[in-house]
Write a protein that holds these residues in place. Structure first.
Motif, short mmCIF file in Angstrom:
data_model
loop_
_atom_site.label_atom_id
_atom_site.label_comp_id
_atom_site.label_asym_id
_atom_site.label_seq_id
_atom_site.Cartn_x
_atom_site.Cartn_y
_atom_site.Cartn_z
N TYR A 161 0.84 -1.20 0.00
CA TYR A 161 0.00 0.00 0.00
C TYR A 161 0.88 1.25 0.00
O TYR A 161 1.99 1.25 0.53
CB TYR A 161 -0.89 0.03 1.25
CG TYR A 161 -2.04 -0.96 1.22
CD1 TYR A 161 -3.32 -0.56 0.85
CD2 TYR A 161 -1.83 -2.29 1.57
CE1 TYR A 161 -4.37 -1.46 0.84
CE2 TYR A 161 -2.88 -3.20 1.56
CZ TYR A 161 -4.13 -2.78 1.19
OH TYR A 161 -5.18 -3.67 1.16
N VAL A 162 0.33 2.31 -0.59
CA VAL A 162 0.98 3.61 -0.54
C VAL A 162 -0.05 4.65 -0.11
O VAL A 162 -1.22 4.58 -0.48
CB VAL A 162 1.57 3.99 -1.92
CG1 VAL A 162 2.82 3.17 -2.21
CG2 VAL A 162 0.56 3.81 -3.03
N ALA A 163 0.41 5.60 0.71
CA ALA A 163 -0.46 6.70 1.14
C ALA A 163 -0.53 7.72 0.01
O ALA A 163 0.50 8.26 -0.41
CB ALA A 163 0.09 7.34 2.40
N THR A 164 -1.73 7.95 -0.53
CA THR A 164 -1.87 8.78 -1.73
C THR A 164 -2.94 9.85 -1.56
O THR A 164 -3.87 9.71 -0.77
CB THR A 164 -2.24 7.91 -2.95
OG1 THR A 164 -3.44 7.17 -2.65
CG2 THR A 164 -1.13 6.93 -3.28
N CYS A 165 -2.78 10.90 -2.35
CA CYS A 165 -3.77 11.97 -2.42
C CYS A 165 -3.56 12.71 -3.74
O CYS A 165 -2.60 12.45 -4.46
CB CYS A 165 -3.65 12.93 -1.23
SG CYS A 165 -2.09 13.86 -1.20
N SER A 166 -4.43 13.64 -4.03
CA SER A 166 -4.27 14.43 -5.26
C SER A 166 -3.14 15.46 -5.06
O SER A 166 -2.83 15.85 -3.93
CB SER A 166 -5.57 15.16 -5.59
OG SER A 166 -5.82 16.19 -4.65
N ASP A 225 -11.01 6.89 -6.44
CA ASP A 225 -11.64 8.06 -7.06
C ASP A 225 -11.71 9.24 -6.10
O ASP A 225 -11.52 10.39 -6.51
CB ASP A 225 -13.05 7.69 -7.54
CG ASP A 225 -13.04 6.70 -8.68
OD1 ASP A 225 -11.99 6.54 -9.33
OD2 ASP A 225 -14.10 6.06 -8.91
N ALA A 226 -11.99 8.95 -4.83
CA ALA A 226 -12.09 10.02 -3.84
C ALA A 226 -10.74 10.69 -3.62
O ALA A 226 -10.66 11.92 -3.44
CB ALA A 226 -12.63 9.47 -2.53
N ALA A 227 -9.67 9.90 -3.62
CA ALA A 227 -8.33 10.46 -3.48
C ALA A 227 -8.00 11.35 -4.67
O ALA A 227 -7.48 12.47 -4.52
CB ALA A 227 -7.30 9.35 -3.32
N ILE A 228 -8.32 10.88 -5.88
CA ILE A 228 -8.06 11.68 -7.09
C ILE A 228 -8.87 12.97 -7.07
O ILE A 228 -8.40 14.03 -7.49
CB ILE A 228 -8.39 10.85 -8.35
CG1 ILE A 228 -7.38 9.69 -8.50
CG2 ILE A 228 -8.38 11.72 -9.60
CD1 ILE A 228 -7.72 8.73 -9.62
N ALA A 229 -10.10 12.89 -6.55
CA ALA A 229 -10.98 14.06 -6.51
C ALA A 229 -10.60 15.05 -5.42
O ALA A 229 -11.15 16.16 -5.38
CB ALA A 229 -12.42 13.62 -6.31
N GLY A 230 -9.68 14.68 -4.55
CA GLY A 230 -9.23 15.61 -3.52
C GLY A 230 -10.03 15.60 -2.25
O GLY A 230 -9.94 16.54 -1.44
N LEU A 231 -10.84 14.53 -2.03
CA LEU A 231 -11.63 14.48 -0.80
C LEU A 231 -10.76 14.22 0.42
O LEU A 231 -11.11 14.63 1.53
CB LEU A 231 -12.70 13.39 -0.90
CG LEU A 231 -14.07 13.80 -1.43
CD1 LEU A 231 -13.96 14.14 -2.91
CD2 LEU A 231 -15.09 12.70 -1.20
N ASN A 236 -3.84 3.18 -0.51
CA ASN A 236 -4.33 2.45 -1.68
C ASN A 236 -3.32 1.40 -2.12
O ASN A 236 -2.11 1.61 -2.01
CB ASN A 236 -4.58 3.41 -2.85
CG ASN A 236 -5.91 4.12 -2.75
OD1 ASN A 236 -6.95 3.48 -2.64
ND2 ASN A 236 -5.88 5.45 -2.76
N PRO A 237 -3.80 0.25 -2.62
CA PRO A 237 -2.87 -0.76 -3.12
C PRO A 237 -2.06 -0.19 -4.28
O PRO A 237 -2.61 0.41 -5.20
CB PRO A 237 -3.79 -1.90 -3.60
CG PRO A 237 -5.08 -1.69 -2.87
CD PRO A 237 -5.20 -0.21 -2.71
N GLU A 238 -0.75 -0.40 -4.22
CA GLU A 238 0.11 0.10 -5.30
C GLU A 238 -0.29 -0.48 -6.64
O GLU A 238 -0.21 0.21 -7.67
CB GLU A 238 1.56 -0.26 -4.97
CG GLU A 238 2.59 0.38 -5.87
CD GLU A 238 4.00 0.07 -5.43
OE1 GLU A 238 4.79 1.01 -5.23
OE2 GLU A 238 4.32 -1.15 -5.26
N ALA A 244 -2.29 5.99 -11.98
CA ALA A 244 -2.65 7.34 -11.51
C ALA A 244 -1.42 8.06 -10.97
O ALA A 244 -1.28 9.28 -11.13
CB ALA A 244 -3.73 7.24 -10.43
N LEU A 245 -0.51 7.35 -10.34
CA LEU A 245 0.72 7.95 -9.84
C LEU A 245 1.62 8.37 -11.01
O LEU A 245 2.20 9.46 -11.00
CB LEU A 245 1.47 6.97 -8.93
CG LEU A 245 0.84 6.71 -7.56
CD1 LEU A 245 1.52 5.53 -6.88
CD2 LEU A 245 0.93 7.95 -6.68
#
Length: 304
Positions: A161-166, A225-231, A236-238, A244-245
């Protein structure tokens, strides 16, 4: 007590399809015949086995007996295979407890290796899927538990897993890094109440008491999708977010702080020989997709 195979088949079919009519169609008999078989089985057992609702559901006794019927089917299939008898028209159901992220990333190719098997998947957190095996509700499970009494355990590797956000979310909340104050303030994504990945990752980053505002999203794809949208940010699983990364729709909070979750394939020891083709398919797929240790142990670990 001996059970009539036709009664067992009727019960399993009703609970699988959700109605007496659908069960009758599946077994090529009349709904009246299904009703009579269920009634006869309930009289023999001395308790109600089916909740007559829409859809029909099983009582605790009904679910346990239906699971017994499915186990018998799996054993019969294995015997047919071992004796090299014709099994071209036989398809058996296998109930497995699995975490949503494994299903979304690597498990479907394992299922595709087994066209003769029909799968009934129960979705639960990997830290809790072992409970399904312990209470006899499934025949196998993907777990993080290293050993379950009465089961054989096969280490599969780790889901990374990696900690991700927009990028915009990162600029707003983590421009100065993932310090405890930022982790406590930035909105977080959580799968459900059983999901402890974000909490564990924050503790590893030096914020064990962080309690950020959280969105609860019980969907693997919606989580991305929520991470990509900036919520918010989330683990998330790598395997699921590498595109997306690469396209910079997502960024990592800390690119060196990955989080590996070791997964184990647990199989009821009684059904182990019957499920060997399934075990082989799961191990082969996991070896090709999950993060492996330097010397992965592929031998079953018997649990006492």
């Amino acid at each position: 007590m001996q059970f009539d195979p036709n009664h067992l088949a009727a019960l399993a079919s009703v609970l699988r399809h959700g109605s007496f009519d659908a069960a009758a169609n599946a077994l090529h008999v009349t709904p009246s015949a299904i009703s009579q078989r269920i009634k006869a089985l309930e009289e023999r057992v001395g308790t109600t086995l089916v909740n007559r609702s829409t859809p029909c559901t099983g009582t605790p006794h009904g679910l346990r007996i239906a699971k017994h019927a499915e186990d018998i089917g799996l054993l019969e299939t294995a015997l047919t295979r071992d004796l090299k008898l014709d099994s071209s028209d036989v398809q058996r159901h296998l109930r497995i407890a699995i975490n949503a992220d494994s299903l979304a990333t690597w498990f479907v190719p394992a299922m595709a290796r087994l066209p003769e098997m029909l799968f009934d998947l129960e979705i639960d957190d990997q830290d809790h899927s072992a409970d399904w095996l312990k209470r006899g509700a499934v025949s196998a499970a993907i777990t993080t538990t290293p050993s379950i009494p009465g089961c054989d355990a096969f280490p599969l590797g780790s889901l990374r897993y990696v900690a991700t956000c927009s990028p915009e979310f990162h600029a707003q909340w983590f421009a100065k890094g993932t310090d405890p104050a930022a982790l406590n303030a930035a909105p977080c994504l959580v799968f459900n109440a059983k999901d402890g990945l974000q909490r564990d990752w924050m503790a590893a980053q030096g914020a064990p008491r962080a309690a950020p505002p959280s969105h609860y999203l019980p969907s693997t794809q919606a989580f991305v999708d929520a991470a990509i949208a900036g919520l918010g940010w989330g683990m998330n699983p790598e395997l699921l977010v590498w595109r997306a990364l690469r396209r910079q729709r997502l960024v990592t909070l800390n690119e060196t702080a990955t989080w590996d979750v070791p997964l184990v394939w647990q199989v009821s020891r009684i059904l182990g020989p019957a499920l060997k083709p399934v075990t082989d398919a799961v191990i082969k797929t996991a070896k090709a997709t999950l993060v492996q240790s330097d010397s992965p142990d592929r031998d079953p670990v018997p649990n006492r």
